[in-house]
Motif scaffolding. Structure first.
Motif, PDB file in Angstrom:
ATOM      1  N   VAL A 145       0.820  -1.230   0.000  1.00 30.55           N
ATOM      2  CA  VAL A 145       0.000   0.000   0.000  1.00 30.55           C
ATOM      3  C   VAL A 145       0.850   1.274   0.000  1.00 30.55           C
ATOM      4  N   LEU A 146       2.163   1.073  -0.067  1.00 32.22           N
ATOM      5  CA  LEU A 146       3.114   2.191  -0.004  1.00 32.22           C
ATOM      6  C   LEU A 146       2.818   3.277  -1.040  1.00 32.22           C
ATOM      7  N   HIS A 147       2.451   2.860  -2.241  1.00 29.47           N
ATOM      8  CA  HIS A 147       2.227   3.821  -3.336  1.00 29.47           C
ATOM      9  C   HIS A 147       0.751   4.212  -3.467  1.00 29.47           C
ATOM     10  N   LYS A 148      -0.025   3.947  -2.392  1.00 33.04           N
ATOM     11  CA  LYS A 148      -1.453   4.292  -2.329  1.00 33.04           C
ATOM     12  C   LYS A 148      -2.214   3.767  -3.549  1.00 33.04           C
ATOM     13  N   PRO A 149      -2.240   2.449  -3.726  1.00 39.95           N
ATOM     14  CA  PRO A 149      -2.952   1.897  -4.882  1.00 39.95           C
ATOM     15  C   PRO A 149      -4.457   2.046  -4.714  1.00 39.95           C
ATOM     16  N   ARG A 150      -5.177   2.026  -5.817  1.00 38.23           N
ATOM     17  CA  ARG A 150      -6.647   2.102  -5.734  1.00 38.23           C
ATOM     18  C   ARG A 150      -7.232   0.733  -5.400  1.00 38.23           C
ATOM     19  N   VAL A 151      -6.544  -0.315  -5.856  1.00 40.99           N
ATOM     20  CA  VAL A 151      -7.060  -1.666  -5.602  1.00 40.99           C
ATOM     21  C   VAL A 151      -5.961  -2.505  -4.948  1.00 40.99           C
ATOM     22  N   LEU A 152      -6.338  -3.181  -3.873  1.00 38.98           N
ATOM     23  CA  LEU A 152      -5.380  -4.040  -3.180  1.00 38.98           C
ATOM     24  C   LEU A 152      -5.811  -5.499  -3.333  1.00 38.98           C
ATOM     25  N   PHE A 153      -4.902  -6.325  -3.849  1.00 36.02           N
ATOM     26  CA  PHE A 153      -5.187  -7.758  -3.994  1.00 36.02           C
ATOM     27  C   PHE A 153      -4.524  -8.490  -2.835  1.00 36.02           C
ATOM     28  N   LEU A 154      -5.311  -9.229  -2.115  1.00 39.13           N
ATOM     29  CA  LEU A 154      -4.779  -9.965  -0.962  1.00 39.13           C
ATOM     30  C   LEU A 154      -5.020 -11.452  -1.183  1.00 39.13           C
ATOM     31  N   ASP A 155      -3.939 -12.207  -1.311  1.00 38.99           N
ATOM     32  CA  ASP A 155      -4.060 -13.648  -1.550  1.00 38.99           C
ATOM     33  C   ASP A 155      -3.800 -14.376  -0.227  1.00 38.99           C
ATOM     34  N   GLU A 156      -4.842 -14.875   0.378  1.00 39.10           N
ATOM     35  CA  GLU A 156      -4.753 -15.589   1.662  1.00 39.10           C
ATOM     36  C   GLU A 156      -3.922 -14.808   2.690  1.00 39.10           C
ATOM     37  N   PRO A 157      -4.332 -13.605   3.053  1.00 44.09           N
ATOM     38  CA  PRO A 157      -3.476 -12.760   3.902  1.00 44.09           C
ATOM     39  C   PRO A 157      -3.315 -13.234   5.335  1.00 44.09           C
ATOM     40  N   THR A 158      -4.232 -14.082   5.815  1.00 44.52           N
ATOM     41  CA  THR A 158      -4.115 -14.495   7.220  1.00 44.52           C
ATOM     42  C   THR A 158      -3.709 -15.962   7.353  1.00 44.52           C
ATOM     43  N   ARG A 159      -3.360 -16.574   6.243  1.00 49.11           N
ATOM     44  CA  ARG A 159      -2.984 -17.991   6.270  1.00 49.11           C
ATOM     45  C   ARG A 159      -1.749 -18.191   7.154  1.00 49.11           C
TER      46      ARG A 159
END
Lengths: 282, 365
Positions: A145-159
């Motif tokens: 998120v460093l570059h302030k994206p409009r869309v963030l894709f999270l692939d299994e972030p809590t696995r």
């Protein structure tokens, strides 16, 4: 306003379809859950939507940019958190983020700001080798998120995270959505999807088998009534239709025999099993 | 930001990241110092002139040449002038470090770039260290006499021990041979063992995925890594050249050869990193590739009969060895080096394309 638009998206590997005719839209500021068991096509879909691989058929756009023909513009408006915690192990937290910032042309002040946001400012100068899983995941999200994206894709972030670390990550995700970010989340943790997502899609063998809000899906595939557990251990199901006059429920309540009472609506896991005959953890 | 400038910025950022990472990686850092340790070992086996006692040189001079007076003034050189060439041969056989037969009119011919003949006598049974020191000394004095970095005479080397042309009797300058071999060994070693890890580690740790969704494309990733490898190679070989006092002859050509050769071998290393999935796989193949690419550096002292000689010419590092041999001997002219430069440049471009293709394949576009 739709931030993600997907139409007939397909991908084959060696002639075998892995993702088949996906069509959906995701609105700005929404968390979209993309749920399915291992090998269902979740990661392949993310790889297509993030421009890592080309689709075999169909089209998609992210924030208005075509995923095939406007790949460079696409890269600047998305952030990706991969399934693996892919950090530079010999670098510290600051160096990992500073390298990413340099690729995106982001000021180093933003690195300090993001480290503060994810609560790692104190440990920024420690090598990531020494970080716990939860801390590493926070760095991975901070990098995305460093570059302030409009869309963030999270692939299994809590696995693979412990419950406390997973909760911290979920709080971070809702915080990002509050800032206006759109989140595309793949997970096979149903509670996570239920808790976070406005809309979920179930994918099985490359196809979307259901797409709706969690509440509507549960209502559509569950029973309308309540499950009671009595003190003697017996279970009683009372449909809402039978509760109109309240006789049976009132009788049990008056006798003081009810231990617990729960809604009989289906869980998302139940919905998925009903739709596919498979469990999400498979 | 201008696109081209942005690409250069990204390439430099990736290169800088890899250089910092190499310094932080103790194992990698130590392996980078290996060529310098190797150089020290070779220097112990083949000491240079400064570490030797008196060098006895015998000369038959029909030209009253300035070369002789210059040699006489060098500390540590004991020079004797003899009446006949046969006396020179006899003394080189028995006790002298080396001998010269200078024909009449030698200095005048040198002055007008006529490349006069000069016979150099050595004794291959006296040991390599003395011979290479003697040959280096003669080369240096000839350059000084000519006033430029090209050899002004056609040197005919004669082994008084009567050996067939071999390691020390073929006219090969031993000092130059060792320098070229160590330089090529260093570059090939870095290329085959160190550079592949720049790409393989990114694949193993999955950080390549991060790079490829960032504004960096496959070409920028490869260029950044090639730049990091090139910087490492040039720092190592540059240090070795300084330690070895090898910046002689046509040094700009030497520098060009080192840059081009290093870039090519770094890209070969990156291609290995692109094809293989793990460091273990790379290590299995690195030894074979190292031997193959090193082969040409040995051919200069062990001439191979065809078709083996022809086969060696198919190994691109042959052209790096050729360029280094020519430039360090001071024999390099545009006419003699252009073909090697072109072959190396083409191989470098092909290697770059192959690496970009392997990274794109990883990206499965």
């Amino acid at each position: 306003m739709n931030t993600i638009e997907v139409e007939g998206l397909s991908r084959t590997f060696n002639g075998k379809p892995v993702v088949n005719e996906l069509t959906f839209t995701v609105q700005e500021g929404e968390i979209f859950g993309f749920l399915g068991p291992n090998g269902a096509g979740k990661t392949t879909t993310i790889r297509m939507l993030t421009g890592q691989i080309h689709p075999t058929n169909g089209r998609a756009s992210i924030a208005g940019f075509d995923i095939v023909h406007q790949r460079q513009q696409l890269k600047c408006c998305i952030g990706v958190v991969f399934e693996e915690q892919n950090l530079y192990e010999r670098f510290n937290g600051w160096e990992n983020l500073a390298f990413s910032a340099s690729l995106y042309g982001v000021d180093s002040k933003r690195v300090a700001e993001v480290l503060e946001q994810v609560g790692l400012r104190e440990r920024a100068k420690d090598r990531v080798q020494k970080y716990s899983n939860g801390m590493r995941q926070r760095v991975v999200i901070a990098r995305a998120v460093l570059h302030k994206p409009r869309v963030l894709f999270l692939d299994e972030p809590t696995r693979g995270l412990d419950p406390i670390a997973a909760r911290e990550i979920r709080l971070m995700i809702t915080g990002l959505v509050d800032q206006g970010m759109t989140v595309f989340l793949t997970t096979h943790y149903m509670e996570e999807a239920e808790h976070l997502c406005r809309q979920v899609a179930f994918i099985n063998q490359g196809r979307i088998v259901a797409l709706d809000t969690p509440d509507r899906l549960k209502a559509s595939y569950g029973k309308r009534g309540i499950n009671l557990t009595l003190l003697d251990g017996t279970h009683v199901y009372i449909p809402f239709d039978e509760m109109k006059n309240g006789e049976r429920l009132g009788e049990l309540a008056a006798s003081g025999r009810i231990l617990t009472a729960h809604s009989a609506e289906a869980s998302l896991e139940d919905v998925f099993v009903q739709l596919t005959g498979r469990r999400l953890a498979e | 930001m201008n696109n081209r400038f942005a690409n250069l910025h990204i390439i430099w950022m990736i290169a800088r990241k890899d250089l910092v990472d190499a310094v932080k990686n103790q194992l990698l850092f130590l392996s980078l110092l290996m060529p310098i340790f190797l150089w020290l070992i070779f220097r112990l086996i083949f000491p240079d002139m400064s570490s030797m006692d008196t060098m006895k040189i015998v000369v038959h001079d029909e030209a009253n040449s300035r070369l002789v007076s210059e040699l006489r003034n060098i500390p540590g050189v004991a020079l004797s002038e003899l009446e006949t060439e046969q006396q020179v041969i006899d003394l080189v056989k028995s006790q002298a470090s080396g001998g010269l037969a200078i024909p009449a009119g030698f200095d005048e011919a040198v002055a007008v770039d006529q490349n006069p003949p000069l016979t150099v006598y050595i004794n291959s049974r006296s040991g390599g260290g003395g011979i290479q020191a003697f040959q280096s000394l003669i080369d240096q004095q000839l350059w000084k006499l000519a006033g430029h970095d090209s050899l002004p005479a056609q040197i005919k080397t004669v082994d008084t021990a009567g050996e067939k042309p071999g390691l020390f009797g073929s006219g090969i300058n031993m000092d130059r041979f060792i320098s070229v071999m160590l330089l090529v060994l260093s570059i090939v070693g870095i290329g085959a063992f160190v550079v592949p890890s720049l790409l393989v580690e990114e694949k193993e740790k999955q950080t390549l995925k991060f790079l490829l969704v960032s504004p960096a494309g496959p070409a920028e990733v490869v260029a950044g890594k090639a730049l990091a490898g090139l910087v490492v190679c040039l720092v190592i070989v540059g240090s070795m050249m300084i330690l070895n006092k090898s910046w002689t002859g046509n040094w700009p050509v030497t520098l060009l050869a080192l840059i081009l050769g290093s870039l090519f071998l770094v890209l070969v290393g990156l291609a290995m990193g692109g094809f293989f999935k793990t460091i273990a796989q790379v290590n299995t193949w690195s030894g074979i590739i190292l031997v193959l690419l090193l082969l040409p550096s040995w051919v200069t002292v062990m001439p191979l009969p065809d078709p083996f000689g022809m086969i060696v010419r198919l190994v691109p590092s042959y052209y790096l060895v050729d360029l280094l041999n020519q430039s360090m001997a001071g024999n390099a002219t545009f006419g003699s080096i252009w073909s090697s430069l072109v072959v190396l440049a083409i191989c470098t471009a092909v290697a770059f394309s192959v690496v970009v293709w392997t990274v794109k394949r990883e990206d499965r576009i």
